[in-house]
Design an enzyme around this catalytic site. Structure first.
Site, PDB file in Angstrom:
ATOM      1  N   LYS A 205      -9.080  -5.238   3.803  1.00 37.88           N
ATOM      2  CA  LYS A 205      -9.246  -3.844   3.367  1.00 37.88           C
ATOM      3  C   LYS A 205      -9.944  -3.840   2.015  1.00 37.88           C
ATOM      4  O   LYS A 205      -9.467  -4.438   1.056  1.00 37.88           O
ATOM      5  CB  LYS A 205      -7.883  -3.170   3.271  1.00 37.88           C
ATOM      6  CG  LYS A 205      -7.960  -1.754   2.715  1.00 37.88           C
ATOM      7  CD  LYS A 205      -6.619  -1.059   2.780  1.00 37.88           C
ATOM      8  CE  LYS A 205      -6.665   0.294   2.114  1.00 37.88           C
ATOM      9  NZ  LYS A 205      -5.357   0.967   2.155  1.00 37.88           N
ATOM     10  N   LYS A 259     -11.359  -2.753   7.321  1.00 38.88           N
ATOM     11  CA  LYS A 259     -11.459  -1.369   6.855  1.00 38.88           C
ATOM     12  C   LYS A 259     -12.220  -1.318   5.541  1.00 38.88           C
ATOM     13  O   LYS A 259     -11.926  -2.122   4.666  1.00 38.88           O
ATOM     14  CB  LYS A 259     -10.039  -0.843   6.639  1.00 38.88           C
ATOM     15  CG  LYS A 259      -9.978   0.564   6.115  1.00 38.88           C
ATOM     16  CD  LYS A 259      -8.566   0.941   5.859  1.00 38.88           C
ATOM     17  CE  LYS A 259      -8.561   2.239   5.091  1.00 38.88           C
ATOM     18  NZ  LYS A 259      -7.298   2.518   4.495  1.00 38.88           N
TER      19      LYS A 259
HETATM   20  C1  PBG Z   1      -3.316   3.551   1.986  1.00 38.23           C
HETATM   21  C2  PBG Z   1      -4.380   3.955   2.915  1.00 38.23           C
HETATM   22  C3  PBG Z   1      -5.619   4.502   2.582  1.00 38.23           C
HETATM   23  C4  PBG Z   1      -6.280   4.736   3.783  1.00 38.23           C
HETATM   24  C5  PBG Z   1      -5.436   4.345   4.811  1.00 38.23           C
HETATM   25  N1  PBG Z   1      -4.266   3.844   4.243  1.00 38.23           N
HETATM   26  C6  PBG Z   1      -6.196   4.902   1.282  1.00 38.23           C
HETATM   27  C7  PBG Z   1      -6.373   3.983   0.174  1.00 38.23           C
HETATM   28  O1  PBG Z   1      -6.235   2.764   0.271  1.00 38.23           O
HETATM   29  O2  PBG Z   1      -6.667   4.509  -0.903  1.00 38.23           O
HETATM   30  C8  PBG Z   1      -7.653   5.306   3.900  1.00 38.23           C
HETATM   31  C9  PBG Z   1      -8.027   5.862   5.217  1.00 38.23           C
HETATM   32  C10 PBG Z   1      -9.235   6.715   5.224  1.00 38.23           C
HETATM   33  O3  PBG Z   1     -10.017   6.816   4.256  1.00 38.23           O
HETATM   34  O4  PBG Z   1      -9.461   7.342   6.278  1.00 38.23           O
HETATM   35  N2  PBG Z   1      -2.057   3.965   2.386  1.00 38.23           N
END
Ligand code: PBG
Length: 335
Positions: A205, A259
């Protein structure tokens, strides 16, 4: 692929595979199916409450009773599942609503499972939506700089995951990018009698500006600082993603996620190639959705055509599972 000197124009004409729609269809390799798509949902307190998310047209924060309707819709469209994010009534320094029996996500899980028992209900396990500072774990006061205390957060992540499983979650998806998070959650689940509950880890991520609209939706923008101390650097060696995935698998991850998706198709493809047999998911994140929505609203892009092309590309890169805000639309378009 070795160069085949015999396969030359005019003997070889690749357009022969494109001329007839029936042949194009026959030789297609990538298939989109609703069963491979997961719909993200945002749960907020209340009854009959629907708060539109302005930066994500078509999506809203929903109270548990309305989450039930969405779960029914997702099931009848044949989606692969839903993933729930909680927006609690109160935030505190440790994000305690995330592991409360009557917490907002626990209410959302129960509503979704009651309405659609067969539908896979996944939960995002993280702290950023639940903490008053907006970071993905407890802050470390000792270091003198804004930082999440990795090891202190692990214990709370396990507690949160167990609480979600107890409320009925079918799968746990930790997204906080803490070292050791999958192992800590696996041990927590196993000890609490949830050895059968799989973990879909947000393994690779990245710290991405594409999460902007999600942070509006989940009200999870950090109050100070950013997430670069735990999420991956876009410019890091792509093989660092392989290390992340390796570690998560060793700790017990069942499905690994990359991601965002669209700006990281190379990473999806590498992960797919490096771990045969491991299910790979990709998160087609909020910003990837919102930018197409905005362009479509201006008449600059054809939303349906672009969305299907985006989803096809993510699958072609190697993701068998796609988390996408288009899940319901795509299922209807494909029907
Ligand atoms: C964190 C989380 C995020 C997303 C999914 N889980 C945000 C982040 O890391 O700031 C982002 C998903 C998206 O942008 O659609 N709980």
């Amino acid at each position: 692929m070795p160069f085949d000197a015999s396969a030359h124009f005019p003997t070889t004409r690749l357009r022969r595979l494109r001329y007839d729609p029936a042949v194009r269809r026959l030789v297609r390799e990538t298939q989109l199916s609703p069963a491979d798509m997961i719909l993200p949902l945002f749960v907020r307190p209340g009854q009959g409450e629907r708060r539109e998310i302005s930066s994500m047209p078509g999506h809203a924060q929903l109270s548990p009773d309305l989450i039930a309707n969405e779960a029914e819709a997702a099931a009848s469209l044949g989606l692969g599942g839903v993933i729930l994010f909680g927006i609690p009534p109160r935030k505190d320094s440790v994000g305690s609503d995330s592991y409360a029996d009557e917490g907002i996500i626990q209410q959302g899980i129960r509503a979704a499972k009651a309405a659609a028992p067969e539908l896979l209900c996944i939960t995002d396990v993280c702290f950023c939506e639940y903490t008053d500072h907006g970071h993905c774990g407890v802050l470390d006061d000792a270091t003198g700089r804004l930082d999440v205390n990795n090891d202190a957060t692990l214990e709370l992540l396990a507690k949160q995951a167990v609480s979600h499983a107890r409320a009925g979650a079918d799968m746990i998806a930790p997204s906080g990018m803490m070292d050791g998070m999958v192992g800590a959650i696996r041990r927590g689940l196993d000890t609490a009698g949830f050895a059968h509950v799989p973990i879909m880890s947000y393994a690779a991520k990245y710290a991405s500006a594409f999460y902007g609209p999600f942070r509006d939706a989940a009200e999870s923008t950090p109050q100070a600082g950013d997430r670069r101390g735990y999420q991956m650097d876009a410019a890091a060696a792509a093989d660092q993603a392989i290390r992340e995935v390796q570690l998560d698998l060793a700790e017990g991850a069942d499905i690994v996620m990359v991601k965002p998706a669209l700006a990281y198709l190379d990473v999806i493809s590498r992960v797919r190639a490096a771990f045969p047999g491991v299910p790979v998911a990709a998160y087609n994140v909020s910003g990837e959705y919102s930018m197409v929505k905005a362009a479509a609203a201006n008449g600059w892009l054809d939303e349906r055509a672009v969305a299907l092309e985006v989803l096809t590309s993510i699958k072609r890169a190697g993701a068998g599972i796609v988390l996408t805000y288009w899940a319901k639309d795509a299922a209807k378009w494909l029907a």
